[in-house]
Design a protein around this motif. Structure first.
Motif, PDB file in Angstrom:
ATOM      1  N   ALA A  86      -4.003  22.367  14.850  1.00 56.31           N
ATOM      2  CA  ALA A  86      -3.347  21.520  15.863  1.00 56.31           C
ATOM      3  C   ALA A  86      -3.515  22.127  17.253  1.00 56.31           C
ATOM      4  O   ALA A  86      -3.812  21.423  18.222  1.00 56.31           O
ATOM      5  CB  ALA A  86      -1.867  21.343  15.525  1.00 56.31           C
ATOM      6  N   ARG A  87      -3.342  23.437  17.331  1.00 54.93           N
ATOM      7  CA  ARG A  87      -3.462  24.107  18.629  1.00 54.93           C
ATOM      8  C   ARG A  87      -4.864  23.910  19.211  1.00 54.93           C
ATOM      9  O   ARG A  87      -5.028  23.636  20.398  1.00 54.93           O
ATOM     10  CB  ARG A  87      -3.179  25.602  18.443  1.00 54.93           C
ATOM     11  N   ALA A  88      -5.860  24.018  18.363  1.00 49.65           N
ATOM     12  CA  ALA A  88      -7.239  23.967  18.873  1.00 49.65           C
ATOM     13  C   ALA A  88      -7.746  22.535  19.075  1.00 49.65           C
ATOM     14  O   ALA A  88      -8.553  22.287  19.967  1.00 49.65           O
ATOM     15  CB  ALA A  88      -8.166  24.709  17.910  1.00 49.65           C
ATOM     16  N   LEU A  89      -7.281  21.605  18.257  1.00 51.86           N
ATOM     17  CA  LEU A  89      -7.977  20.306  18.203  1.00 51.86           C
ATOM     18  C   LEU A  89      -7.111  19.105  18.578  1.00 51.86           C
ATOM     19  O   LEU A  89      -7.615  17.976  18.628  1.00 51.86           O
ATOM     20  CB  LEU A  89      -8.585  20.111  16.810  1.00 51.86           C
ATOM     21  N   TRP A  90      -5.853  19.290  18.846  1.00 49.74           N
ATOM     22  CA  TRP A  90      -4.985  18.207  19.336  1.00 49.74           C
ATOM     23  C   TRP A  90      -4.747  18.381  20.819  1.00 49.74           C
ATOM     24  O   TRP A  90      -4.567  19.518  21.268  1.00 49.74           O
ATOM     25  CB  TRP A  90      -3.641  18.216  18.602  1.00 49.74           C
ATOM     26  N   PRO A  91      -4.632  17.304  21.584  1.00 49.35           N
ATOM     27  CA  PRO A  91      -4.899  15.933  21.147  1.00 49.35           C
ATOM     28  C   PRO A  91      -6.388  15.731  20.849  1.00 49.35           C
ATOM     29  O   PRO A  91      -7.223  16.312  21.529  1.00 49.35           O
ATOM     30  CB  PRO A  91      -4.457  15.085  22.347  1.00 49.35           C
ATOM     31  N   GLY A  92      -6.666  14.899  19.856  1.00 51.29           N
ATOM     32  CA  GLY A  92      -8.048  14.648  19.490  1.00 51.29           C
ATOM     33  C   GLY A  92      -8.165  13.957  18.149  1.00 51.29           C
ATOM     34  O   GLY A  92      -7.158  13.645  17.512  1.00 51.29           O
ATOM     35  N   PRO A  93      -9.419  13.734  17.711  1.00 54.35           N
ATOM     36  CA  PRO A  93      -9.659  12.923  16.513  1.00 54.35           C
ATOM     37  C   PRO A  93      -9.545  13.697  15.202  1.00 54.35           C
ATOM     38  O   PRO A  93     -10.411  13.599  14.332  1.00 54.35           O
ATOM     39  CB  PRO A  93     -11.069  12.381  16.733  1.00 54.35           C
ATOM     40  N   LEU A  94      -8.475  14.512  15.093  1.00 58.62           N
ATOM     41  CA  LEU A  94      -8.195  15.238  13.849  1.00 58.62           C
ATOM     42  C   LEU A  94      -6.894  14.703  13.270  1.00 58.62           C
ATOM     43  O   LEU A  94      -5.888  14.614  13.981  1.00 58.62           O
ATOM     44  CB  LEU A  94      -8.017  16.734  14.137  1.00 58.62           C
ATOM     45  N   THR A  95      -6.908  14.360  11.984  1.00 55.75           N
ATOM     46  CA  THR A  95      -5.688  13.964  11.273  1.00 55.75           C
ATOM     47  C   THR A  95      -5.353  15.048  10.266  1.00 55.75           C
ATOM     48  O   THR A  95      -6.226  15.489   9.515  1.00 55.75           O
ATOM     49  CB  THR A  95      -5.896  12.616  10.557  1.00 55.75           C
ATOM     50  N   LEU A  96      -4.103  15.489  10.282  1.00 56.82           N
ATOM     51  CA  LEU A  96      -3.642  16.507   9.335  1.00 56.82           C
ATOM     52  C   LEU A  96      -2.748  15.864   8.289  1.00 56.82           C
ATOM     53  O   LEU A  96      -1.805  15.142   8.636  1.00 56.82           O
ATOM     54  CB  LEU A  96      -2.854  17.603  10.066  1.00 56.82           C
ATOM     55  N   VAL A  97      -3.035  16.120   7.016  1.00 58.18           N
ATOM     56  CA  VAL A  97      -2.169  15.663   5.921  1.00 58.18           C
ATOM     57  C   VAL A  97      -1.319  16.847   5.478  1.00 58.18           C
ATOM     58  O   VAL A  97      -1.851  17.893   5.077  1.00 58.18           O
ATOM     59  CB  VAL A  97      -3.002  15.094   4.755  1.00 58.18           C
TER      60      VAL A  97
END
Ligand code: AMP
Ligand code: MG
Length: 319
Positions: A86-97
């Motif tokens: 989350a720290r590296a890739l948000w905001p952005g097109p990554l969804t975490l389950v």
């Protein structure tokens, strides 16, 4: 039916979109991946409309979009791996389950009854503006009918969708990525797992995580207790019932159900029934019956998705 209006995402447009979401209606929303069909993720009636408009034959879990990592923390349980991604890739097109939090506000229908939740903080300015205006998670699967291509322009959404339940489409121009978000699961006792390839490549995620990603098909080898299971009631489920036997409770549908019995939709509306399904199953289960006997539900509208879910709940259990 008139075409869904395409509107400018200025202050007036965003205020109208906020009103629509607050009223349980749907809004076509640009994100950096594709256009989404956004609904109040806390409101099962609104989420049922998403499934109905998309004509989805199953209740797939939907991604809950939130404004910030802080908001995401209220909905899902982050381990260190998830924090780092989350720290590296948000905001952005990554969804975490992630495992769902007790403080989570996203309704069960949006999660398809799972005890996990898919979360994303989108980067697109208009997505972020609507999330800020609405101040609640938005479920927003791609704004196309089930089985069709994902829309990457406001006009694609208007051309494909036809429903009074979609109040408007916010025009954000062409989508930047044009493919869906990358979905990664970070669940206790399991390796980080790539559930869907998408706009962020595997190598980038592995570099941030400092670990290889397991593949979806490796799932079968995880210990059964670790696999996030679909919600099934503790009670057995019997389908196409007309009356309840001893030790059974009857779950009604439509005007022919006995008066006073719990009823998914007294008027026989499958969208209303879908919105009530998980809540009513849970309430009946809490009564501790041997079996929940469910009256027949037609296959029309969301009936197909409801029956899919009930058939799985009624199937022989693995225990
Ligand atoms: P979308 O249609 O873009 O909202 O993406 C939904 C997809 O996200 C689903 O079809 C699943 O593949 C995935 N997904 C959402 N929630 C979960 C979850 N709790 N567990 C696993 N996959 C999920
Ligand atoms: Mg889609």
């Amino acid at each position: 039916m008139p075409q869904i209006p395409i509107i400018e995402p200025d202050a007036v447009g965003l205020a109208a979109a906020y009103r629509a979401v607050a009223d349980g209606l749907l809004v076509g929303l640009p994100t950096e991946t594709v256009y989404g069909l956004a609904a109040d993720a806390r409101n099962p009636e609104a989420v049922a409309r998403v499934f109905a408009v998309k004509n989805r034959p199953k209740f797939n879990p939907l991604i809950a979009h939130v404004r910030s990592t802080a908001d995401a923390h209220r909905e899902g349980q982050f381990d260190e791996r998830a924090e780092a991604l989350a720290r590296a890739l948000w905001p952005g097109p990554l969804t975490l389950v992630l495992p769902v939090s007790e403080s989570g506000s996203v309704c069960e229908l949006a999660r398809a009854g799972l005890d996990t939740i898919a979360l994303r903080v989108p980067a697109h300015r208009i997505s972020r503006d609507l999330l800020a205006a609405c101040d609640r998670p938005l479920a927003a699967p791609s704004a196309n009918p089930s089985g069709r291509l994902s829309p990457t322009a406001a006009a694609d959404v208007a051309a494909e969708l036809e429903s009074d339940d979609v109040a408007m489409i916010l025009d954000g121009g062409p989508s930047k990525h044009g493919i869906e978000s990358t979905i990664v699961a970070s669940l206790p006792g399991q390796p980080l797992r790539l559930l869907r390839a998408g706009a962020i490549g595997r190598a980038r995620i592995e570099a941030v995580a400092g670990a290889k990603l397991a593949n979806p098909e490796d799932r079968a080898i995880a210990a059964p207790g670790q696999i996030a299971s679909h919600y099934a009631p503790a009670a057995k489920v019997r389908l196409n019932a007309s009356t309840a036997a001893e030790n059974e409770v009857l779950l009604g549908f439509g005007p022919d159900a006995p008066a006073g019995a719990p009823n998914l939709s007294p008027g026989g509306d499958t969208t209303e029934a879908a919105a009530n399904l998980f809540r009513v199953l849970r309430e009946l289960d809490a009564l501790g019956p041997d079996t929940i006997a469910v009256m027949p539900i037609p296959e029309s509208g969301l009936g197909e998705a409801i029956n899919d879910r009930l058939r799985r709940a009624a199937a022989p259990r693995g225990d």
